[in-house]
Write an enzyme that holds these catalytic residues in place. Structure first.
Site, PDB file in Angstrom:
ATOM      1  CB  CYS A  92      -0.940   0.002   1.202  1.00  0.00           C
ATOM      2  SG  CYS A  92      -2.185  -1.318   1.158  1.00  0.00           S
TER       3      CYS A  92
ATOM      4  CG  HIS B  89      12.012  -2.353   4.384  1.00  0.00           C
ATOM      5  ND1 HIS B  89      11.799  -3.616   4.839  1.00  0.00           N
ATOM      6  CD2 HIS B  89      11.554  -2.327   3.104  1.00  0.00           C
ATOM      7  CE1 HIS B  89      11.247  -4.347   3.881  1.00  0.00           C
ATOM      8  NE2 HIS B  89      11.083  -3.586   2.826  1.00  0.00           N
TER       9      HIS B  89
ATOM     10  CG  HIS C  60      -3.795  20.160   5.642  1.00  0.00           C
ATOM     11  ND1 HIS C  60      -5.056  20.574   6.036  1.00  0.00           N
ATOM     12  CD2 HIS C  60      -3.217  21.258   5.074  1.00  0.00           C
ATOM     13  CE1 HIS C  60      -5.229  21.841   5.723  1.00  0.00           C
ATOM     14  NE2 HIS C  60      -4.128  22.284   5.141  1.00  0.00           N
TER      15      HIS C  60
ATOM     16  CG  HIS D 266      -2.961   3.595   3.351  1.00  0.00           C
ATOM     17  ND1 HIS D 266      -3.435   3.583   2.056  1.00  0.00           N
ATOM     18  CD2 HIS D 266      -3.047   2.320   3.791  1.00  0.00           C
ATOM     19  CE1 HIS D 266      -3.791   2.354   1.729  1.00  0.00           C
ATOM     20  NE2 HIS D 266      -3.570   1.567   2.772  1.00  0.00           N
TER      21      HIS D 266
ATOM     22  CG  HIS E  69     -18.380   6.205   3.822  1.00  0.00           C
ATOM     23  ND1 HIS E  69     -19.144   6.856   2.866  1.00  0.00           N
ATOM     24  CD2 HIS E  69     -19.256   5.488   4.576  1.00  0.00           C
ATOM     25  CE1 HIS E  69     -20.420   6.563   3.052  1.00  0.00           C
ATOM     26  NE2 HIS E  69     -20.513   5.737   4.074  1.00  0.00           N
TER      27      HIS E  69
ATOM     28  CG  ASN F 137      -6.806  -0.398   1.564  1.00  0.00           C
ATOM     29  OD1 ASN F 137      -6.098   0.229   0.767  1.00  0.00           O
ATOM     30  ND2 ASN F 137      -6.289  -1.182   2.493  1.00  0.00           N
TER      31      ASN F 137
END
EC number: 2.3.1.-
Length: 462
Positions: free
Chosen positions: A168, A247, A337, A341, A370, A374
């Site tokens: 993602c 990572h 802001h 994700h 919503h 995803n």
């Protein structure tokens, strides 16, 4: 005395550090975003309440408990009725996907967004110097980048990269690759395409840890145009200020918490283990420890240092005050802001709690989840699009993008808004109805909320 020396030396050290950083940044190539375009599928691919339930119920490998688990997950997922699924899933072909189905899904997303991007920016495909495509779950020959080069007849020396398996957060990985390539390519244009192949990867087995992906992931994607040409600053909407990639692949538990595999029956799927929460918290904290000194103002760092030294002097181990991931820092002093994700309700809630964010800060991520679900690597840009459609992004504002991905990794970056943004994009037809009042409506709860009632557990699903 050591305490007071530290107070005096800290500002001087910080000033020297900032001056060195400014010199290095000036020598380094800039990375500007000219525009981006998110994908919006056709109406016949919408997953309403009834269709979602039908897709679940037609999986003959599931028993009563599995049906109940999936319905409970959908009810509490935070996903609405207007997300999109691949055509082969909507039409009932998820158990026997074909290569043409997969390529059709990719072509639809990629070409739709690129056509719009080139039209909006009036930049010719032949002017593109760097092309990066990230699709984690589909590798074809010729590559997806080759399909794009062929479709748009790009020049023969275009630098093309095809990324897979990055999860993602692949979108920020791709942008970081572009940013580094800009160092040796002057006045270049780069295109990044971020999407995911959902059709061939719909899980048809019965393992609960692998069924979660069907409940959360939806069709979507985004194409972006970037440049390092300083003369085009007036056209840019965003400027990359900094990026930090962390990572945890060396840790076995973190490595295995998000992994593609076959279940005991031979069905291929994507397993999300219970170790995901622990891995996400650990990698997120590690990332913020590097990122925050780059974005927070001197006075906030000074306040944190004084509090920390004072607590040590008092013999206290706990850092007072709300802050980022337990670090005792207030991110809102350096960022306006937060583009989180939209990986799921738990992801948004967890990040919000760890950073001490308000519901107003979390609203863009919740609404993107919503409305679009995803969408994997493309999800960040639906969140940013919501901020833009709501006219939240003003010149000079800073946006922190937060993403997690298989591996396990956390990639975060800060963008600076170059001018007031108000394009509605894919939110054009629904932005006025968001956020729903008085609260977020959950159509799945209205129809299947009874599934959570233990007193009704004797009910059988036909």
């Amino acid at each position: 005395m050591e305490f007071f020396k530290a107070i005096y030396l800290l500002p001087l050290t910080y000033i020297i550090f900032q001056l060195c950083k400014m010199v290095l940044q000036w020598r380094d190539q800039c990375c500007y975003m000219i525009d981006y375009q998110c994908y919006k599928a056709t109406e016949d691919r919408k997953l309403n309440t009834e269709l979602c339930a039908n897709i679940i119920l037609r999986n003959k490998n599931l028993g009563l408990e599995e049906y109940k688990f999936l319905l409970q997950t959908i009810v509490s997922s935070g996903i609405g009725e207007e997300t999109y699924a691949p055509r082969n899933v909507v039409s009932g072909g998820e158990q026997c996907p074909t290569l043409p189905d997969a390529l059709s899904e990719m072509d639809d997303t990629i070409y739709n967004t690129l056509d719009e991007l080139f039209a909006r920016t009036e930049i010719s495909p032949s002017s593109i110097d760097i092309l990066v495509v990230n699709v984690s779950l589909l590798a074809v020959v010729p590559s997806l980048t080759a399909r794009i080069v062929n479709r748009y007849k790009m020049k023969e020396n275009v630098k093309a990269f095809n990324l897979s398996g990055m999860g993602c957060s692949a979108s920020l990985v791709a942008i970081d690759l572009v940013k580094n390539l800009f160092k040796c390519h002057d006045n270049a244009f780069a295109v990044v395409v971020s999407t995911e192949s959902m059709g061939p990867n719909w899980y048809c087995g019965r393992e609960r840890s692998m069924m979660l992906s069907n409940c959360l992931f939806r069709s979507g994607g985004c194409s972006m145009l970037l440049t390092n040409n300083r003369s085009l600053t007036y056209r840019a909407i965003l400027k990359m200020n900094c990026m930090v990639r962390t990572h945890l692949g060396a840790d076995n538990e973190a490595y295995e918490c998000c992994i593609q595999m076959e279940d005991d029956l031979g069905y291929l799927g994507f397993r999300l283990s219970k170790g995901l929460t622990k891995a996400a918290a650990k990698v997120f904290t590690m990332n913020l420890r590097v990122l925050l000194p780059k974005v927070l103002p001197l006075w906030e760092l000074l306040r944190y240092t004084i509090n920390k030294l004072s607590n040590r002097c008092d013999g206290q181990n706990k850092v007072r005050g709300a802050g980022a991931a337990g670090l005792g820092l207030n991110l809102k002093t350096g960022v306006e802001h937060f583009c989180i994700h939209p990986g799921g309700k738990a992801v948004i809630d967890g990040v919000g709690k760890s950073l001490g964010l308000s519901e107003d800060d979390l609203e863009p991520a919740r609404m993107a989840l919503h409305r679009f679900g995803n969408t994997s690597a493309g999800g960040l840009w639906y969140v940013l699009g919501y901020m833009e459609a709501k006219k939240r992004l003003k010149k000079g504002d800073r946006v922190l993008m937060i993403s997690f991905g298989a591996g396990f990794k956390c990639n975060n970056c800060v963008w600076e808004v170059m001018r007031d943004l108000d394009e509605k994009g894919v939110w054009k037809d629904c932005i006025e109805s968001y956020p729903p009042k008085p609260q977020l409506v959950n159509p799945f709860m209205e129809k299947y909320g009874w599934i959570n009632d233990e007193s009704l557990s004797f009910i059988r699903l036909d």
